[in-house]
Design a protein around this motif. Structure first.
Motif, mmCIF file in Angstrom:
data_model
loop_
_atom_site.group_PDB
_atom_site.id
_atom_site.type_symbol
_atom_site.label_atom_id
_atom_site.label_comp_id
_atom_site.label_asym_id
_atom_site.label_seq_id
_atom_site.Cartn_x
_atom_site.Cartn_y
_atom_site.Cartn_z
ATOM 1 N N LEU A 158 0.833 -1.027 -0.003
ATOM 2 C CA LEU A 158 0.113 -0.169 -0.004
ATOM 3 C C LEU A 158 0.684 1.255 0.004
ATOM 4 C CD1 LEU A 158 -2.887 0.767 0.152
ATOM 5 C CD2 LEU A 158 -2.561 0.991 2.487
ATOM 6 N N LYS A 159 1.900 1.075 0.649
ATOM 7 C CA LYS A 159 3.014 2.015 0.467
ATOM 8 C C LYS A 159 3.371 2.650 -0.884
ATOM 9 C CE LYS A 159 4.770 1.502 5.478
ATOM 10 N NZ LYS A 159 5.736 1.158 5.941
ATOM 11 N N GLN A 160 3.453 1.489 -1.734
ATOM 12 C CA GLN A 160 3.971 1.912 -3.047
ATOM 13 C C GLN A 160 2.637 1.907 -4.101
ATOM 14 O OE1 GLN A 160 6.371 -1.619 -4.223
ATOM 15 N NE2 GLN A 160 7.293 -1.626 -2.171
ATOM 16 N N GLY A 161 1.611 2.285 -3.479
ATOM 17 C CA GLY A 161 0.217 2.545 -4.143
ATOM 18 C C GLY A 161 -0.386 1.444 -4.560
ATOM 19 N N ILE A 162 -0.028 0.109 -4.354
ATOM 20 C CA ILE A 162 -0.519 -1.051 -4.809
ATOM 21 C C ILE A 162 -1.613 -1.813 -3.469
ATOM 22 C CG2 ILE A 162 -0.274 -3.552 -5.461
ATOM 23 C CD1 ILE A 162 2.513 -2.682 -6.501
ATOM 24 N N ASP A 163 -2.935 -1.755 -3.704
ATOM 25 C CA ASP A 163 -3.914 -2.150 -2.809
ATOM 26 C C ASP A 163 -4.192 -3.600 -3.226
ATOM 27 O OD1 ASP A 163 -5.875 -2.707 -0.937
ATOM 28 O OD2 ASP A 163 -7.035 -0.918 -1.678
ATOM 29 N N VAL A 164 -3.934 -4.566 -2.549
ATOM 30 C CA VAL A 164 -4.338 -5.939 -2.570
ATOM 31 C C VAL A 164 -5.548 -6.483 -1.979
ATOM 32 C CG1 VAL A 164 -1.833 -6.741 -2.999
ATOM 33 C CG2 VAL A 164 -2.880 -6.805 -0.813
ATOM 34 N N SER A 165 -6.002 -5.614 -1.336
ATOM 35 C CA SER A 165 -7.464 -5.937 -0.479
ATOM 36 C C SER A 165 -8.712 -6.067 -1.475
ATOM 37 C CB SER A 165 -7.642 -4.900 0.678
ATOM 38 O OG SER A 165 -8.066 -3.812 -0.098
ATOM 39 N N ILE A 166 -9.414 -6.752 -0.993
ATOM 40 C CA ILE A 166 -10.908 -7.074 -1.919
ATOM 41 C C ILE A 166 -11.980 -6.585 -1.069
ATOM 42 C CG2 ILE A 166 -9.822 -9.063 -3.083
ATOM 43 C CD1 ILE A 166 -11.437 -10.829 -1.223
ATOM 44 N N PRO A 167 -13.091 -6.019 -1.685
ATOM 45 C CA PRO A 167 -14.169 -5.707 -1.038
ATOM 46 C C PRO A 167 -14.774 -6.755 -0.178
ATOM 47 C CG PRO A 167 -14.286 -4.989 -3.341
ATOM 48 C CD PRO A 167 -13.170 -5.942 -3.157
ATOM 49 N N PHE A 168 -15.265 -6.459 1.222
ATOM 50 C CA PHE A 168 -15.739 -7.219 2.108
ATOM 51 C C PHE A 168 -17.101 -7.852 1.701
ATOM 52 C CE2 PHE A 168 -17.201 -9.126 6.165
ATOM 53 C CZ PHE A 168 -16.176 -10.048 6.360
ATOM 54 N N LEU A 169 -17.910 -7.217 0.727
ATOM 55 C CA LEU A 169 -19.069 -7.500 0.529
ATOM 56 C C LEU A 169 -19.266 -8.996 -0.309
ATOM 57 C CD1 LEU A 169 -22.367 -6.938 0.566
ATOM 58 C CD2 LEU A 169 -22.109 -5.619 -1.393
ATOM 59 N N PRO A 170 -18.534 -9.072 -1.460
ATOM 60 C CA PRO A 170 -18.639 -10.270 -2.071
ATOM 61 C C PRO A 170 -18.116 -11.505 -1.095
ATOM 62 C CG PRO A 170 -16.729 -9.005 -2.917
ATOM 63 C CD PRO A 170 -17.944 -8.161 -2.094
ATOM 64 N N LEU A 171 -17.285 -11.105 -0.410
ATOM 65 C CA LEU A 171 -16.688 -12.225 0.689
ATOM 66 C C LEU A 171 -17.696 -12.357 1.573
ATOM 67 C CD1 LEU A 171 -14.175 -13.678 1.596
ATOM 68 C CD2 LEU A 171 -13.456 -11.997 3.184
ATOM 69 N N SER A 172 -18.484 -11.760 2.200
ATOM 70 C CA SER A 172 -19.451 -12.111 3.021
ATOM 71 C C SER A 172 -20.570 -12.976 2.436
ATOM 72 C CB SER A 172 -20.179 -10.828 3.700
ATOM 73 O OG SER A 172 -20.755 -10.006 2.675
ATOM 74 N N THR A 173 -20.745 -12.488 1.202
ATOM 75 C CA THR A 173 -21.834 -13.471 0.277
ATOM 76 C C THR A 173 -21.236 -14.926 0.166
ATOM 77 O OG1 THR A 173 -22.163 -11.445 -1.002
ATOM 78 C CG2 THR A 173 -23.007 -13.690 -2.016
ATOM 79 N N ILE A 174 -19.921 -15.164 -0.292
ATOM 80 C CA ILE A 174 -19.354 -16.365 -0.246
ATOM 81 C C ILE A 174 -19.502 -17.155 1.188
ATOM 82 C CG2 ILE A 174 -17.047 -17.753 -0.352
ATOM 83 C CD1 ILE A 174 -16.212 -15.609 -2.441
ATOM 84 N N GLY A 175 -19.215 -16.419 2.443
ATOM 85 C CA GLY A 175 -19.295 -16.768 3.791
ATOM 86 C C GLY A 175 -20.732 -17.518 3.958
ATOM 87 N N ILE A 176 -21.534 -16.717 3.630
ATOM 88 C CA ILE A 176 -23.013 -17.019 4.025
ATOM 89 C C ILE A 176 -23.239 -18.321 3.087
ATOM 90 C CG2 ILE A 176 -25.449 -16.474 3.636
ATOM 91 C CD1 ILE A 176 -24.865 -13.849 4.008
#
Length: 332
Positions: free
Chosen positions: A38-56
């Motif tokens: 992230l310090k280099q401007g690269i964001d490897v995170s993903i939105p939590f909404l689709p992940l919560s759908t997968i979890g359900i």
């Protein structure tokens, strides 16, 4: 069968330690990569909404699997409850319907011969059900080996209930339990020919033997039909997809907070959530085969001993073996 109200943490840890260490290491790697990139401007995170759908979706799927796994265990226990009940019925019929004739075998009386042969049947069935099946659970690398060591599995224990000739005969057969019930029917036929058993009582006792065959067949159906692998396999796959993606979603949530150090809470929370899902999956997988002699299986040895105590007391015997007691909270 595990009988302690609360499972000891030593057993929980035996199931969980490999997974917990992996979850901690994986979430730490993801969090460290997120902070660094992230310090280099690269964001490897993903939105939590689709992940919560997968979890359900995963939660529903493994919930269905666990429900069906428990049904297999409970059906096995109900079947063995039927074995207990019909064992007592058989002994009562033998003692009520038949004269106590002296036999030519090494067993002293007709009552003893028929009841002891039944005790041989329940132990033969127990041993047959605990043999290795087409699905060797020891090959499941993510499952600890909790197979029980039981010194009463020796087939020679059956010898104590049979004459030497009959023991040799039935032990040569592929399905010993089936031939023991057959011999019970032959004994009833011989008694009917000698006018020691009338037709009504013979039919009544044959119906009991028929029910014993039905109970044996139900046990063999569960034993020889593995839990559908499409449910078991994809349940594991879906859980691991979820736990691999989970840290990427959590870092996006913790990363939104003003305190930058809070992002490291991703590690414990990710490990905790992943452990919960993995444990639910493991519980279902460990419950799907009730006759494999694992700690959560039907306690057939204890049930056989209960039947033996009841039937030998009905015969008026005084030298009765003791009841099977739990060892390390496990009833065999």
């Amino acid at each position: 069968m595990y009988v302690r109200r609360n499972i000891r943490w030593s057993i929980v840890w035996k199931f969980a330690w490999k997974n917990i260490l992996f979850f901690i290491a994986w979430s730490f790697i993801v969090t460290a990569a997120y902070v660094t990139l992230l310090k280099q401007g690269i964001d490897v995170s993903i939105p939590f909404l689709p992940l919560s759908t997968i979890g359900i979706a995963v939660a529903f799927y493994i919930g269905f699997k666990n429900s069906q796994s428990y049904d297999r265990f409970w059906e096995g226990r109900k079947i063995w409850g039927g074995v207990v009940n019909y064992s007592r019925t058989w002994a009562n019929q033998v003692l009520s319907y038949l004269p106590d004739l002296t036999t030519n075998s090494s067993i002293s009386s007709l009552h003893t011969e028929l009841i002891y042969r039944h005790l041989a049947w329940i132990n033969a069935l127990r041993i047959q059900l605990r043999r290795t099946t087409m699905l060797d659970r020891q090959n499941l690398s993510y499952m600890p080996d909790l197979r029980l060591k039981n010194d009463r599995e020796c087939q020679d224990y059956i010898r104590t209930f049979l004459s030497d000739d009959e023991y040799v005969e039935v032990m040569q057969q592929a399905n010993t339990a089936t031939h023991l019930v057959k011999n019970q029917g032959k004994a009833l036929r011989a008694l009917a020919r000698e006018n020691e058993l009338d037709a009504y009582r013979q039919v009544n006792m044959m119906q009991t033997l028929e029910e014993l065959y039905n109970l044996q067949g139900k046990c063999e159906r569960i034993k020889n039909t593995p839990f559908p692998r499409q449910y078991a396999f994809f349940s594991t796959v879906f859980v691991w997809i979820f736990v691999i993606l989970l840290p990427f979603g959590l870092v996006s949530e913790f990363g939104k907070m003003s305190n930058s150090s809070i992002i490291w809470l991703t590690v414990p929370f990710s490990a905790l959530i992943s452990w919960i899902f993995a444990t639910i999956e493991t519980v279902g997988d460990n419950s799907e085969d009730p006759f494999e002699n694992y700690i959560n299986d039907v306690p057939m040895t204890a049930l056989c001993r209960t039947i033996e105590i009841d039937l030998r007391q009905l015969l008026g015997e005084t030298e009765i073996p003791p009841k099977i007691e739990p060892v390390n909270d496990i009833l065999l």
